[in-house]
Structure formats: C-alpha cells, structure tokens
Design an enzyme around this catalytic site. Structure first.
Site, short mmCIF file in Angstrom:
data_model
loop_
_atom_site.label_atom_id
_atom_site.label_comp_id
_atom_site.label_asym_id
_atom_site.label_seq_id
_atom_site.Cartn_x
_atom_site.Cartn_y
_atom_site.Cartn_z
N GLU A 242 0.89 -1.17 0.00
CA GLU A 242 0.00 0.00 0.00
C GLU A 242 0.91 1.21 0.00
O GLU A 242 1.52 1.54 1.02
CB GLU A 242 -0.90 -0.01 1.25
CG GLU A 242 -1.79 -1.25 1.39
CD GLU A 242 -2.89 -1.34 0.35
OE1 GLU A 242 -3.05 -0.39 -0.44
OE2 GLU A 242 -3.58 -2.36 0.32
N CYS A 276 -2.11 9.40 2.44
CA CYS A 276 -1.76 8.89 1.10
C CYS A 276 -2.82 9.29 0.09
O CYS A 276 -2.53 9.47 -1.09
CB CYS A 276 -1.61 7.38 1.15
SG CYS A 276 -3.01 6.57 1.92
#
Ligand code: NAD
Length: 526
Positions: A242, A276
């Site tokens: 991720e 993110c």
C-alpha cells in the site's frame, strides 16, 4: 578516506512533534529480537489457527469493546505522537476500526466458506472439486506513522480473523502507538503471541521481511516498498504493498462552490496533508476557476495551526511529523516559487506549516508530479471533460481520485476512464474507513488489496480439493500402458467434446464406444 564507524542507536525516542515532549523510549530491535517475536507468533498460530472463525469473531468483538471504552485515551496517545488534534486522531484513526472489527467478526465465515467449483467436462467424468481457504501462518505488518493505529490494527484484525497471527513493525516515529496496540490485545486477554510488536527503524523492518514470516503487508512510501519487494523476492515471501499517492480532485462547473471548496480544503489539509489519499492536485473547470480559487484561499486562511492536548478541537492543522518531512514540503514550495508559481501561505515555524495554496502551476512542477505529503494544494484550471481525465491520469500514482459534479451520470462516465483504484463521486479521503470495500492502489500506488472481501482473501491461501468419485472403481484411460486404442480414444474424445460438427461428434461417440471395453482391460500387470 577514513573508515567511518556508525553505531546504530539502541533506542528510539518518541517525541511529540508539535511540542517536543518526550513520550517514551523504545527498543531499536535487532535481528534476534525480531526472530524471537516471529517464533512466538508461529507457536501461537498453531492453536489460534484451529479456533473456529465464530470464536475468533467473539475475540475481535471483545477487542472492539475494549477499544470503544478507551477511545479517548487511545486517541490521546496517537494525537501526541503525531502532533495533530485528538479530534482528528479519534475520528480517523480509532473510530473506523470499530466498524472494521464488526464487519470481519460477522462476515469472515461467510466469505471464507468452502466453495464448490463447476469443472465442466470433468464433472461428467465423475469428478468434483471444491476450494477452501487456510491461513498463511504469520503475517508481518510494516506500517507508516500517518495513521499508526487504523492501518496496522485493521490489517491485524483481518489477519487474525483469517487464522493467522501477526508481527507488527510500527513506524520509528510512532512506536508508542505500536506498543499500545500490543497492550490492547493483552488487556483483552488474547493468547500470548497472537499479536507481537517489534519496535525499531527501517533495519528492524528489513529483519522482519527475512525472518520467516509467511506474508508481508507493507504500507509506506513507494521507494521503501520497492526495497522491501527485493528482499521479499529473495525469500519468496508474498507481499501486499500500500504505497504513495498524488490524488487528483476534478471539479466541474455545476458544483455547489461553497460545499465543494470546503471539501477540497478538508481533502488537502486533513492530518496536516499527510494522507496517502490527500487531494494533492485540484483541477477546476475554467468557468468557475476564479471564484473557486478565491473561496479556497479565503477559507484556508481561517484554518487554525497549532496543537493542544486540552482542547481536542482547538486546531485544524497540527505539526508535520519530522524534519525530513518538513524539508520535502519546503522543497516543493520553493521549487514552485522559483518557477514562477504564486504561493499563498506555506510559512514555516518549527514543525508547523501554514496550509499553502499554489497557483500558476502545471505538470512540469515538482509539487504537481511528486507526492508532497504536507498541507499544500496546487490548483489548476481545465476546459473539457477529456482534458480533466488526461490531467488526472498523468501521474505515476493511482491511489484515489474524486469527481465533483451534480451530474452523476457524467461523474460515472469520468470515473470509468480514471486509472485509479478508488474513485469517489462528490466525496474524498473517506474510503479507507469503509471496511466493506477494497483498499489499494494501481501503478506506483501499490499491489494487492486490504479491506473488503478482497483484503480478507489476501490473508489466506487457497486449497483446491478434487475428488475422483470413480477412482476406486476404474482406471483412467490416459494411464499406462499407452496403446493404439487409447490414442484413438483421445482423438475421439477431442472431437466429441470440441468439434462443431454433429456428424463428427456422432462418429467420435461411436469410436469411443468401440474402444472403451478394450481400454478398460488394459493394465500394467497384464
Ligand atoms: P516509509 O516508507 O518511510 O516507512 C514505512 C515503514 O517502513 C516504516 O515502519 C519504516 O520503518 C519501514 N521501513 C523503512 N525502510 C525499510 C526497509 N528497508 N525494510 C523494511 N521496512 C522499512 O513511509 P512513511 O514515511 O512512514 O509513510 C509515508 C508514506 O506512506 C507516504 O508515501 C504515503 O503515501 C504512504 N502511505 C500509503 C498508504 C496506503 O494505504 N496506500 C497509507 C498510508 C501511508
């Protein structure tokens, strides 16, 4: 040049980046300590893996209740270790875990249930197949500091529900939250070794990758992800990655400007822009660009920058996590200024950065191309739908994107063309908090998924069980010894199953019938 002897610091000091307060000291663990933790987790998995899924669910719901009761204390630790408001820590880092625990406690059994598979012609030939799932063993989790609770805790819960045990390596900036996670499991009464935590820096993380864990779930920068994949490849350890993002927000000319500017500001600056999935590029339709940017600038000025442990809602924008992070933000702002951009805000004091709106930029600017991970928002105009799509897709990343318009049909049409793993319509940031749906990235934003059914399936191995119901009654016609009859049988079977011509099928059937009784008598000890 002289040899330089560099000693690795034996401890990590957790410091509130907003105040400088020392929050605790933690071991910078070495290889042996990591191996020991993995050994413990392996031992625990032997029993944990045998517990029925329903019972594992009861453990997770017990943990959930323990977290709920202590939500403010947990949020306080996170807030101090990150230097952001407790309101933010509570809503983004702890609250989503309650729903996630519920979802997996109640749905894992259904998702992982044994599944019969239709095997076509093989079914006709007396065979049947099913697939079932079994745990990997020990899952190694390497986490970032930006959501030091919700990211690892979510992955731990999913891993445990699937029958694995875990070893977590929290970020070197948030070891206290990592140890808190371990304590929460201990206090709930989980068996020892089910959730181990190893504190330390990147080196500790690299030890974990090669420690004998059965799979790695890494969340962090694309750069570190690539290094981890190399080490993992040497040990053939599978990985879920991720990674970073440079997420676009596309605003069409029919939006409610007041609501949508609020959304853009929240999307860009939440968690001090250290998300993110932050809005890192804002594209606004030319028709409303002037009005939109004016509103964004005005409203951004109202955000309060600071930190208070007494008033959890006192400041919207907290500190950035470290000097290194600050340098990156500064570099992007200065690069923009040097290349002729207009920067509103962006002043720096200690580890605080005033949220910055950046105008007159294009895709040649660092602040538009590279992940900034700070409270910085470049705004650019576009004219047509196609142009907006092209601009949004012009990135090495593919985490999340958002489309803003009252015309949902148009938004869905645009969504279809966006190379992103998540597209939100009239929303942003939120989907990591929705456990029912997959989370992940395409391109340089990642490999594999966490959350949703897909995230659960990443935590298990697949076993195919195949039964030949005739296996004790007759030999297969392709076994030894080979013979002319068997060869002809194979050709006839090919035509019977796959010829488009009915005539050939009938001929094939007759050929099979002719050879069948001879074949059934052919065996090795004749
Ligand atoms: P980072 O890559 O610097 O560190 C992440 C973790 O990896 C830390 O625990 C670190 O100690 C460890 N690590 C560093 N070097 C290692 C090595 N060689 N081997 C093993 N482990 C090692 O990232 P960060 O600064 O903590 O987090 C910010 C980044 O994370 C941003 O790029 C952000 O976009 C990304 N992120 C992605 C997601 C997502 O879900 N896609 C979520 C949060 C953050």
């Amino acid at each position: 040049m002289r040899t330089e002897i560099v000693e690795r610091p034996p401890i990590l000091r957790s410091i509130n980046p907003a105040t400088g307060e020392i929050l605790g000291e933690f071991k910078n663990m070495g290889e042996e300590e990591v191996k020991e933790a993995v050994k413990k987790a392996k031992k625990a998995q032997k029993d944990w893996g045998k517990i029925p899924i329903k019972e594992r669910g009861r453990w997770i719901l017990k943990l959930k209740e323990h977290i709920r009761k202590n939500i403010e204390d947990i949020a306080d630790v996170i807030s101090k270790e990150k230097g952001v408001s407790r309101f933010e820590a509570l809503t983004s880092d702890v609250f989503p875990i309650l729903d996630l625990a519920d979802f997996y406690a109640k749905n894992t059994e259904k998702i992982l249930k044994r599944e019969k598979v239709k095997i076509g012609v093989w079914n006709i030939m007396g065979r049947e197949s099913y697939i079932e799932y079994f745990p990997y063993g020990v899952i190694g989790i390497i986490s970032p500091w930006n959501f030091p609770f919700s990211i690892p805790m979510g992955q731990i819960i999913i891993a445990l529900m699937a029958g694995n045990t875990c070893v977590l390596k929290p970020s070197e900036f948030t070891p206290k939250t990592g140890i808190l996670i371990k304590e929460l499991f201990k206090d709930t009464g989980f068996p020892e070794g089910v959730c181990e935590v190893v504190t330390g820096d990147g080196l500790t993380g690299s030890y974990l990758v090669k420690s004998g864990v059965d799979k790695i779930f890494f969340t962090g920068s694309t750069q570190t992800g690539k290094i981890i994949m190399k080490t993992a490849a040497e040990h053939l350890v599978p990985v879920v990655m991720e990674l970073g993002g440079k997420d676009p927000m596309i605003v069409f000319d029919d939006v409610d400007i007041d609501i949508t500017t609020d959304a853009a500001i929240f999307g860009a600056f939440f968690n001090t822009g250290q998300v993110c999935a932050s809005v890192e590029r804002l594209y606004v339709h030319k028709k409303i660009y002037e009005e939109f940017k004016r509103a964004v600038i005005e409203k951004t000025k109202k955000l309060r920058v600071g930190f208070s442990s007494y008033e959890p809602w006192g400041y919207e924008i907290g500190a950035v996590i470290s000097e290194k992070q600050l340098m990156k933000i500064k570099e992007h702002i200065e690069d923009a200024k040097e290349n002729g951009a207009e920067v509103i805000g962006g002043e720096i004091k200690d580890l605080f950065v005033k949220p910055a709106v950046i105008l007159n930029v294009d895709h040649s600017f660092k602040v538009v191309r590279e992940e900034t991970f700070g409270p910085v928002l470049p705004i650019m105009p576009f004219e047509t739908e196609d142009e907006a799509i092209e601009l949004a897709n012009d990135s090495e990343y593919g985490l999340t994107a958002s489309v803003w318009t009252k015309d949902i049909k148009r938004a869905k049409r645009v969504a279809e063309k966006l190379q992103y793993a998540t597209v939100m319509i009239n929303d942003n940031l939120i989907t990591h908090a929705i456990p029912q749906v997959p989370w992940g990235g395409v391109k340089n934003s990642g490999i594999g998924r966490t959350h949703g059914k897909e995230g659960l399936l990443e935590m298990v191995q697949v076993r195919h069980v195949h039964t030949n119901k005739l296996g004790q009654k007759m030999r297969a016609p392709w076994w030894y010894p080979f013979s002319k009859e068997k060869y002809e049988f194979a050709l006839s079977l090919t035509n019977l199953l796959h010829s488009p011509s009915m005539k050939e099928k009938i001929q094939a059937f007759l050929g099979i019938a002719k050879n069948f009784s001879k074949i059934s008598k052919q065996k090795l000890n004749e």
